[in-house]
Design a protein around this motif. Structure first.
Motif, short mmCIF file in Angstrom:
data_model
loop_
_atom_site.label_atom_id
_atom_site.label_comp_id
_atom_site.label_asym_id
_atom_site.label_seq_id
_atom_site.Cartn_x
_atom_site.Cartn_y
_atom_site.Cartn_z
N VAL A 61 0.96 -1.13 -0.05
CA VAL A 61 0.07 -0.02 0.09
C VAL A 61 0.97 1.22 0.21
CG1 VAL A 61 -1.56 1.31 1.47
CG2 VAL A 61 -2.06 -1.11 0.99
N GLY A 62 2.05 1.23 0.81
CA GLY A 62 3.01 2.45 0.72
C GLY A 62 3.52 2.59 -0.44
N ASN A 63 3.97 1.47 -1.13
CA ASN A 63 4.71 1.70 -2.41
C ASN A 63 3.58 2.43 -3.26
OD1 ASN A 63 7.05 0.65 -1.66
ND2 ASN A 63 6.40 -1.22 -1.90
N ALA A 64 2.22 2.00 -3.21
CA ALA A 64 1.35 2.35 -4.27
C ALA A 64 0.99 3.93 -3.97
CB ALA A 64 -0.21 1.45 -4.14
N GLN A 65 1.13 4.02 -2.81
CA GLN A 65 0.84 5.77 -2.30
C GLN A 65 1.64 6.59 -2.94
OE1 GLN A 65 -0.08 5.34 1.82
NE2 GLN A 65 -2.03 5.02 1.66
N LYS A 66 3.10 6.21 -2.74
CA LYS A 66 4.21 6.86 -3.23
C LYS A 66 4.14 6.82 -4.82
CE LYS A 66 9.26 6.61 -3.56
NZ LYS A 66 10.41 5.95 -3.23
N GLY A 67 3.89 5.99 -5.53
CA GLY A 67 3.47 5.96 -6.97
C GLY A 67 2.40 6.95 -7.55
N GLN A 68 1.44 6.97 -6.59
CA GLN A 68 0.39 8.03 -7.10
C GLN A 68 0.74 9.46 -6.55
OE1 GLN A 68 -3.41 6.87 -4.83
NE2 GLN A 68 -2.58 4.87 -4.60
N ALA A 69 1.34 9.61 -5.66
CA ALA A 69 1.92 10.97 -5.30
C ALA A 69 2.94 11.55 -6.39
CB ALA A 69 2.57 11.25 -4.02
N LEU A 70 3.85 10.73 -6.84
CA LEU A 70 4.98 10.95 -7.85
C LEU A 70 4.17 11.11 -9.03
CD1 LEU A 70 7.71 11.20 -8.97
CD2 LEU A 70 7.98 8.73 -9.34
N GLY A 71 2.90 10.44 -9.34
CA GLY A 71 2.55 10.68 -10.75
C GLY A 71 1.63 11.91 -10.75
N GLN A 72 1.37 12.74 -9.77
CA GLN A 72 0.87 13.96 -9.78
C GLN A 72 2.02 14.97 -10.17
OE1 GLN A 72 -2.53 14.78 -9.35
NE2 GLN A 72 -2.50 12.56 -9.38
N LEU A 73 3.08 14.76 -9.90
CA LEU A 73 4.16 15.67 -10.39
C LEU A 73 4.52 15.69 -11.99
CD1 LEU A 73 6.71 15.20 -7.03
CD2 LEU A 73 5.16 17.19 -7.95
#
Length: 423
Positions: A36-48
């Motif tokens: 879940v943490g890896n997925a959340q990090k990927g989502q936040a990076l995707g917004q940049l």
């Protein structure tokens, strides 16, 4: 025809540990939380990163004009848009926050692994302890029954009083009740071990007699310092504090302007939209500046919430530090106390055995009473229980100490596993 029943193979500590690795729900939950943490990090990076979208439209258009009549057009529309954040501190701090959250989840996974190792050791040796208590109670029951036979023979020769017979019978009845309690406790400990492995243990390898139970070396204050720096629970909590701090920075950044680069391409061919041409192509390049002015207090209250969450994380960190200090101190002191207790209990057992033998000889010559013999026998078996229990508590507290300082590993379990033997 001969039928053979295969011998029941005893399970050692590492076998139980491997079963727990495959079956423990808490460990699996911690592993999934890391995902879940890896997925959340990927989502936040995707917004940049650039956001690209496209729209395609095919249509048939009917038009009615009073002076011209009806017209029909087939139309197409294409739209492609690219948006890239140039200045958006909220997205940046959210990305930083998810990095800390990921670190927190990874530390919590390590903590779950350490907890599983300790739980396996603790529950394994609690089963052995319960089994020993049951076997020793059976042995004391048989010894008391044998003693009662001798007492009855001496009573028949009028060498003892009836009260001596009653006293021995009462002690035997008490032991039979203790057997029932010991059997129940053994079932409970096995069920506790099954909770980790989803497998009910039938027979476990037992502890060797020649194990050395050494005291833990070093100064307690030094071990506490190591625990503060190495314990994964504290590492996870520190990451939680950092994540809460980044969340506060993200909420504060909502007061700041957001700047985006936007590139759009339009291709429209619907015929009737333009009197000059039916095919239009448009390219747009723009920089959008969004300045927050008033959000009804939402931004301010989100900031207040983030401040409180950060304060809560810091208080939780202080509570966990105190708990780890206590855990380290208790485990260190208990392990060393158990090491000394084992030696003291062994001496007490030797003395109790000699006392019981002397009491039995004294009863034959009328020097000692039945009460003295039964009391001496009870003391002897109590000493036997203390010897066994002290050994198990030493091992449990030793692993508890290693868990508290954050250094427990499978190598420690392998070492303890070498102390076991299949009897």
């Amino acid at each position: 025809m001969l039928s053979f029943t295969p011998a029941l193979m005893a399970e050692d500590l590492m076998t139980i540990y491997q079963q727990a690795l495959q079956s423990d729900p808490q460990l699996k939950t911690a592993e999934l939380t890391v995902d879940v943490g890896n997925a959340q990090k990927g989502q936040a990076l995707g917004q940049l990163l650039p956001q690209i979208s496209g729209i395609a439209n095919w249509s048939t258009n009917n038009q009615h004009v009073e002076s011209q009549g009806d017209s029909s057009y087939k139309g197409t529309r294409y739209y492609v848009s690219l948006t890239q954040s140039l200045i958006d501190f909220g997205k940046f701090w959210d990305w930083k926050r998810t990095q800390k959250v990921k670190n927190q989840y990874m530390a919590e996974l390590l903590s779950a692994q350490h907890n599983l190792m300790f739980n396996v050791v603790e529950r394994y040796f609690e089963v052995l302890d319960a089994d020993d208590q049951l076997q020793l109670t059976h042995m004391e029951t048989r010894a008391t029954a044998t003693e009662l036979k001798q007492i009855n023979k001496r009573f028949a020769k009028q060498l003892l009083k009836i009260t001596d017979v009653y006293e021995a019978e009462a002690r035997l009845d008490q032991l039979e009740a203790d057997v029932i309690e010991a059997e129940s406790h053994l079932i409970i400990t096995k069920q506790a071990l099954k909770e980790l492995t989803n497998h009910l243990p039938q027979q476990l390898n037992t502890l060797r007699d020649e194990v050395e139970y050494n005291k833990l070396d070093g100064n307690l204050d030094d071990w506490i310092s190591i625990a503060k720096s190495e314990n994964p629970t504290l590492t996870a909590q520190q990451s939680a504090i950092n994540a809460a701090s980044n969340n506060l920075a993200m909420q504060k950044s909502r007061y700041l302007p957001v700047v985006n680069l936007e590139l759009n391409y339009y291709d429209t061919d619907t015929g009737y939209q333009s009197a000059q041409t039916s095919h239009t192509q448009t390219q747009v390049a723009a920089i959008n500046v969004n300045v927050p002015i008033f959000t009804g207090g939402t931004t301010t209250h989100r900031m207040f919430e983030a401040q409180s969450q950060l304060a809560i994380s810091r208080e939780e960190n202080e509570a966990k530090i105190r708990a780890i200090v206590k855990e380290t101190s208790d485990a260190f002191s208990s392990s060393n106390a158990n090491a000394r207790r084992i030696k003291a209990s062994e001496k007490a057992l030797a003395s109790a055995s000699k006392s019981r033998e002397a009491m039995q000889r004294g009863l034959k010559y009328g020097v000692q009473t039945v009460s003295d013999v039964l009391r001496a026998q009870q003391v002897e078996y109590k000493a036997k229980r203390e010897v066994a229990r002290s050994k198990y508590r030493y091992i449990i507290n030793r692993v508890r100490f290693l868990k508290a300082i954050g250094t427990v590993s499978e190598e420690n379990l392998l070492e303890i596993n070498a102390w076991l033997i299949n009897k």
